[in-house]
Design a protein around this motif. Structure first.
Motif, PDB file in Angstrom:
ATOM      1  N   ALA A 195       0.916  -1.300  -0.137  1.00 62.65           N
ATOM      2  CA  ALA A 195      -0.119  -0.097   0.073  1.00 62.65           C
ATOM      3  C   ALA A 195       0.828   1.279   0.095  1.00 62.65           C
ATOM      4  O   ALA A 195       0.592   2.153  -0.950  1.00 62.65           O
ATOM      5  CB  ALA A 195      -0.804  -0.048   1.081  1.00 62.65           C
ATOM      6  N   ILE A 196       1.879   1.236   0.801  1.00 63.38           N
ATOM      7  CA  ILE A 196       2.733   2.531   0.815  1.00 63.38           C
ATOM      8  C   ILE A 196       3.575   2.578  -0.180  1.00 63.38           C
ATOM      9  O   ILE A 196       3.621   3.532  -0.784  1.00 63.38           O
ATOM     10  CB  ILE A 196       3.556   2.492   2.181  1.00 63.38           C
ATOM     11  CG1 ILE A 196       3.065   2.339   3.499  1.00 63.38           C
ATOM     12  CG2 ILE A 196       4.699   3.416   1.941  1.00 63.38           C
ATOM     13  CD1 ILE A 196       3.476   2.379   4.804  1.00 63.38           C
ATOM     14  N   ALA A 197       4.055   1.540  -0.882  1.00 63.85           N
ATOM     15  CA  ALA A 197       4.749   1.860  -2.292  1.00 63.85           C
ATOM     16  C   ALA A 197       3.740   2.226  -3.290  1.00 63.85           C
ATOM     17  O   ALA A 197       4.275   3.353  -4.142  1.00 63.85           O
ATOM     18  CB  ALA A 197       5.080   0.144  -2.726  1.00 63.85           C
ATOM     19  N   VAL A 198       2.713   1.843  -3.385  1.00 65.28           N
ATOM     20  CA  VAL A 198       1.699   2.498  -4.330  1.00 65.28           C
ATOM     21  C   VAL A 198       1.421   3.986  -4.033  1.00 65.28           C
ATOM     22  O   VAL A 198       1.570   4.678  -4.962  1.00 65.28           O
ATOM     23  CB  VAL A 198       0.248   1.771  -4.244  1.00 65.28           C
ATOM     24  CG1 VAL A 198      -0.721   2.405  -5.289  1.00 65.28           C
ATOM     25  CG2 VAL A 198       0.547   0.388  -4.731  1.00 65.28           C
ATOM     26  N   GLY A 199       1.332   4.392  -2.777  1.00 65.19           N
ATOM     27  CA  GLY A 199       1.446   5.490  -2.200  1.00 65.19           C
ATOM     28  C   GLY A 199       2.317   6.516  -2.628  1.00 65.19           C
ATOM     29  O   GLY A 199       2.261   7.657  -3.226  1.00 65.19           O
ATOM     30  N   VAL A 200       3.543   6.004  -2.304  1.00 64.30           N
ATOM     31  CA  VAL A 200       4.665   6.756  -2.759  1.00 64.30           C
ATOM     32  C   VAL A 200       4.915   7.149  -4.152  1.00 64.30           C
ATOM     33  O   VAL A 200       5.222   7.920  -4.735  1.00 64.30           O
ATOM     34  CB  VAL A 200       6.053   6.143  -1.991  1.00 64.30           C
ATOM     35  CG1 VAL A 200       7.253   6.934  -2.598  1.00 64.30           C
ATOM     36  CG2 VAL A 200       5.882   6.307  -0.670  1.00 64.30           C
ATOM     37  N   ASN A 201       4.505   5.864  -4.820  1.00 60.81           N
ATOM     38  CA  ASN A 201       4.629   6.079  -6.385  1.00 60.81           C
ATOM     39  C   ASN A 201       3.771   7.144  -7.007  1.00 60.81           C
ATOM     40  O   ASN A 201       4.245   7.519  -8.074  1.00 60.81           O
ATOM     41  CB  ASN A 201       4.333   4.801  -6.829  1.00 60.81           C
ATOM     42  CG  ASN A 201       5.024   4.304  -8.320  1.00 60.81           C
ATOM     43  OD1 ASN A 201       5.862   4.946  -8.614  1.00 60.81           O
ATOM     44  ND2 ASN A 201       4.289   3.600  -9.078  1.00 60.81           N
ATOM     45  N   ALA A 202       2.701   7.287  -6.239  1.00 63.38           N
ATOM     46  CA  ALA A 202       1.785   8.596  -6.903  1.00 63.38           C
ATOM     47  C   ALA A 202       2.429   9.942  -6.579  1.00 63.38           C
ATOM     48  O   ALA A 202       1.529  10.749  -6.899  1.00 63.38           O
ATOM     49  CB  ALA A 202       0.387   8.151  -6.244  1.00 63.38           C
ATOM     50  N   LEU A 203       3.367  10.094  -5.562  1.00 69.71           N
ATOM     51  CA  LEU A 203       3.902  11.317  -5.301  1.00 69.71           C
ATOM     52  C   LEU A 203       4.512  11.977  -6.039  1.00 69.71           C
ATOM     53  O   LEU A 203       5.312  11.375  -7.119  1.00 69.71           O
ATOM     54  CB  LEU A 203       4.733  11.154  -3.842  1.00 69.71           C
ATOM     55  CG  LEU A 203       4.171  10.533  -2.491  1.00 69.71           C
ATOM     56  CD1 LEU A 203       5.133  10.445  -1.410  1.00 69.71           C
ATOM     57  CD2 LEU A 203       3.018  11.838  -2.246  1.00 69.71           C
ATOM     58  N   PRO A 204       4.677  13.422  -6.334  1.00 69.54           N
ATOM     59  CA  PRO A 204       5.661  14.096  -7.087  1.00 69.54           C
ATOM     60  C   PRO A 204       7.014  13.398  -6.749  1.00 69.54           C
ATOM     61  O   PRO A 204       7.362  13.052  -5.719  1.00 69.54           O
ATOM     62  CB  PRO A 204       5.339  15.525  -6.634  1.00 69.54           C
ATOM     63  CG  PRO A 204       4.063  15.463  -5.837  1.00 69.54           C
ATOM     64  CD  PRO A 204       3.867  14.245  -5.353  1.00 69.54           C
ATOM     65  N   LYS A 205       7.510  13.555  -7.854  1.00 63.89           N
ATOM     66  CA  LYS A 205       9.286  12.980  -7.710  1.00 63.89           C
ATOM     67  C   LYS A 205      10.148  13.522  -6.613  1.00 63.89           C
ATOM     68  O   LYS A 205      10.952  13.026  -6.126  1.00 63.89           O
ATOM     69  CB  LYS A 205       9.960  13.397  -9.085  1.00 63.89           C
ATOM     70  CG  LYS A 205       9.661  12.110 -10.144  1.00 63.89           C
ATOM     71  CD  LYS A 205      10.979  11.707 -10.500  1.00 63.89           C
ATOM     72  CE  LYS A 205      10.947  10.194 -11.335  1.00 63.89           C
ATOM     73  NZ  LYS A 205      10.289  10.229 -12.422  1.00 63.89           N
ATOM     74  N   ILE A 206       9.840  14.849  -6.368  1.00 62.76           N
ATOM     75  CA  ILE A 206      10.633  15.787  -5.366  1.00 62.76           C
ATOM     76  C   ILE A 206      10.644  15.085  -3.896  1.00 62.76           C
ATOM     77  O   ILE A 206      11.495  14.929  -3.273  1.00 62.76           O
ATOM     78  CB  ILE A 206      10.189  17.202  -5.503  1.00 62.76           C
ATOM     79  CG1 ILE A 206      10.370  17.659  -7.021  1.00 62.76           C
ATOM     80  CG2 ILE A 206      11.469  17.944  -4.612  1.00 62.76           C
ATOM     81  CD1 ILE A 206       9.833  19.083  -7.035  1.00 62.76           C
ATOM     82  N   ILE A 207       9.583  14.593  -3.593  1.00 64.03           N
ATOM     83  CA  ILE A 207       9.335  14.102  -2.410  1.00 64.03           C
ATOM     84  C   ILE A 207       9.490  12.720  -2.061  1.00 64.03           C
ATOM     85  O   ILE A 207       9.817  12.140  -1.270  1.00 64.03           O
ATOM     86  CB  ILE A 207       7.575  14.279  -1.843  1.00 64.03           C
ATOM     87  CG1 ILE A 207       6.997  15.622  -2.582  1.00 64.03           C
ATOM     88  CG2 ILE A 207       7.586  14.372  -0.451  1.00 64.03           C
ATOM     89  CD1 ILE A 207       5.504  15.619  -2.151  1.00 64.03           C
ATOM     90  N   ARG A 208       9.631  11.801  -3.144  1.00 65.65           N
ATOM     91  CA  ARG A 208       9.972  10.650  -3.062  1.00 65.65           C
ATOM     92  C   ARG A 208      11.179  10.132  -2.400  1.00 65.65           C
ATOM     93  O   ARG A 208      11.549   9.273  -1.704  1.00 65.65           O
ATOM     94  CB  ARG A 208      10.057   9.882  -4.435  1.00 65.65           C
ATOM     95  CG  ARG A 208       8.651   9.843  -5.256  1.00 65.65           C
ATOM     96  CD  ARG A 208       8.853   8.979  -6.522  1.00 65.65           C
ATOM     97  NE  ARG A 208       7.740   9.249  -7.316  1.00 65.65           N
ATOM     98  CZ  ARG A 208       7.505   8.731  -8.695  1.00 65.65           C
ATOM     99  NH1 ARG A 208       8.753   7.860  -8.921  1.00 65.65           N
ATOM    100  NH2 ARG A 208       6.578   8.820  -9.377  1.00 65.65           N
TER     101      ARG A 208
END
Lengths: 334, 293
Positions: free
Chosen positions: A129-142
């Motif tokens: 779940a978190i991986a999917v969530g982070v993948n949807a974040l803008p690149k700068i925050i990843r």
């Protein structure tokens, strides 16, 4: 090459053999001498430990006496006699099970298995779940979010569990808040077995979640975009795309993560030391540690027997995954 | 996933975001809290009455005159001689990393070029060592070490750590060397280099990324180990992790928990720096095994 191979044999195979031999022996009894001293009021017998003779015996045969498989079946290990006794004298299954899980080995086994079987699936689901969530974040925050996530995983287990323990302990910030919420000042980790188990598992999830998260996150980068788009065009919802395209693609990774997590969780040890949880929860690794720590006179036989059974446990736990790896490997080689 | 939906889908998105945000807080907060608290006195760090005390440091001001205090660090490093343990850790960790990388690169290179089907067996050995609780192996080492009188000293521990590390190191480096094209060193050998010269002049310059990644994991294994160091080292040779465990027994009784807190923060600091500088290598190392199978 040869030095590496021989070192591997020396340090993998030999210790296991050594553990096995140790497990067949038991430490020497102390040599007792009975001396009779006769006085005017009759004779009295005094027994005393002949330290010299004991020492001599110990240094002549450091392994101890040969004991066969008796250590395996005694009270602190498989405890056959006690189980039979409990079975014969107990009216119903519940009290029987209660008795069995009060025996040290079964108590540790119960905690170890519960811990493994609760933490592993939780970590896989949350990690995905978190991986999917982070993948949807803008690149700068990843980047920063991966940095933060790595910390609980890479921190020394003993240190990480101490950090958590100080927070959830009765005086710590979370522990004190819990007491406030439930309005129960006696609510404390040290006094409650269920709370201790829950906190140990919370630690387990906290510590291993980053591993599954990062592996799945890396896997998400390789999801074929064409298939995903095709699914979207065909009218699949996000959820459907997730369950029919992304998850099947990640399946090999799920097996890999499961394998790693099973191995790591089965040897749960450091948090029990940090939490001083031994009164409520003991793991197989912890009872070996406890036998070896026995001041001045480590119980090598007992530790050896538990070690052998732990190794067997690991093998049983891993067999399904190993068979699968073996098949995959053969398929690829052919 | 470029098509961002509206309506119902954005709820899912918000949910995912909040999960990530929650996780980040859970991951980071314990560290921040403990680092902050390590500069306070015990009454503030474990402030049962009011958690805000830990932030403003009410008792710290009352007891020491300032909102921050280094007493915990002074107690741990000077009074309890934590620097000695750090020195031991430095010795153990650096020798373990250097020795396992030396054997690992030579062995891994030989394996990768031998063409023999070793691969499965190293993978198995790596797995077995990964799977076995280290404490089960320790009970096998202890009695022989006692008998040979080599228990409690640093070299023994280094050898054991190297041995436990070796299958993993071999596996990582072996698969790394497989990715370096054979043509590279073979053309060097055609040009008249011996096998070793080819390794020395052609492979060594390009192998650093793999070696660094593997080295990081060797470092972590040696640094984070508790089971082996606590059982195999005598008290004067203890590294920092068993020393911290030792603090729990002794200082907690004397009311010096803050020593242990300071020691814990000190032990975390190097890992912090490590993640800061090598985040990419760690992530690639973590996932290398997964992606290649």
């Amino acid at each position: 090459m040869t030095p590496t191979l021989s070192a591997m044999v020396l340090f993998i195979a030999l210790p296991i053999i050594s553990v096995f031999i140790q497990s067949l022996h038991i430490q020497h009894q102390q040599v007792i001498v009975v001396s009779e001293s006769c006085g005017p009021f009759g004779c009295t017998k005094t027994t005393s430990v002949d330290t010299e003779a004991t020492e001599k015996l110990r240094s002549e045969q450091p392994l101890g006496q040969f004991n066969g498989f008796n250590t395996y079946t005694n009270r602190s290990h498989l405890a056959f006699a006690e189980i039979v006794e409990a079975w014969n004298s107990m009216p119903d299954t519940r009290t029987f099970l209660d008795r069995v899980f009060n025996l040290p080995f079964y108590k540790a086994l119960a905690f170890t298995l519960t811990y493994t079987l609760v933490v592993t699936p939780l970590v896989i689901l949350l990690g995905l779940a978190i991986a999917v969530g982070v993948n949807a974040l803008p690149k700068i925050i990843r980047g920063p979010s991966i940095f933060v996530s790595l910390l609980p995983f890479l921190v020394t287990p003993l240190v990480g569990s101490l950090i958590l323990f100080w927070m959830v302990d009765g005086d710590g910030i979370i522990g004190a808040t819990l007491q406030l919420i439930f309005d129960d000042p006696s609510l404390s980790l040290k006094a409650s077995t269920p709370l201790m188990w829950i906190m140990l598992m919370v630690y387990g999830v906290w510590h291993t979640l980053p591993f599954s998260f990062i592996t799945f996150y890396a896997g998400l980068q390789t999801v074929p975009q064409n298939t995903l788009e095709a699914a979207m065009i065909d009218g699949a919802s996000k959820w459907q795309a997730m369950t029919y395209v992304v998850v099947p693609h990640l399946m090999p990774l799920v097996y890999f993560v499961t394998l790693m997590l099973l191995m790591d969780n089965f040897r749960v040890f450091e948090p029990i030391v940090s939490f001083s949880a031994q009164a409520h929860a003991q793991s197989l690794s912890w009872i070996i540690f406890n036998d070896l720590r026995e001041a001045g006179n480590p119980l090598f036989g007992s530790a050896g027997a538990t070690s052998m059974m732990t190794i067997i446990g690991v093998v049983i736990l891993l067999t399904p995954v190993l068979i699968r790896t073996w098949r995959e490997f053969n398929r690829r080689v052919k | 996933m470029q098509h961002k939906g509206k309506g119902g889908k954005s709820i899912l998105r918000v949910l995912a975001m909040s999960l990530v945000a929650l996780w980040l807080v859970i991951a980071a907060f314990p560290f921040l809290w403990t680092i902050w608290g390590s500069f306070k006195v015990e009454a503030d760090f474990f402030s049962k009455a009011d958690w805000a005390n830990a932030i403003y440091g009410i008792y710290t001001i009352r007891e020491t005159g300032g909102p921050f205090t280094g007493n915990g660090y002074f107690g741990a490093w000077i009074q309890e001689e934590f620097w000695r343990n750090s020195l031991n850790t430095l010795i153990v960790v650096s020798f373990t990393v250097v020795i396992s990388l030396t054997f690992g690169t030579l062995g891994g290179y030989a394996l990768a070029r031998s063409g023999f089907r070793y691969a499965f067996w190293i993978l198995m050995a790596a797995l077995v060592f990964r799977a076995m609780p280290h404490i089960t192996l320790v009970s096998g080492y202890m009695l022989p070490f006692f008998e040979w009188n080599i228990w409690g000293i640093l070299p023994t521990t280094i050898i054991v750590l190297v041995a436990i590390n070796q299958p993993f190191t071999l596996w990582m480096l072996h698969s790394f060397f497989l990715n370096i094209p054979k043509d590279l060193d073979e053309s060097a050998m055609v040009d008249g280099c011996t096998r070793f010269e080819a390794f020395r002049h052609v492979i060594v310059p390009v192998m650093w990324p793999g070696v660094i990644t593997t080295g990081l994991f060797s470092f972590l294994l040696a640094y984070n180990d508790f089971a082996i160091t606590t059982m195999l080292l005598s008290e004067e040779n203890e590294t920092i992790i068993p020393a911290i465990a030792g603090f729990l027994g002794t200082t907690q009784v004397e009311g010096n928990v803050m020593f242990a807190v300071a020691a814990v923060v000190s032990a975390t600091a190097p890992l912090f720096v490590l993640v800061l500088f090598f985040q990419r290598q760690i992530v690639s190392g973590l996932t290398a095994g997964a992606v290649k199978g």
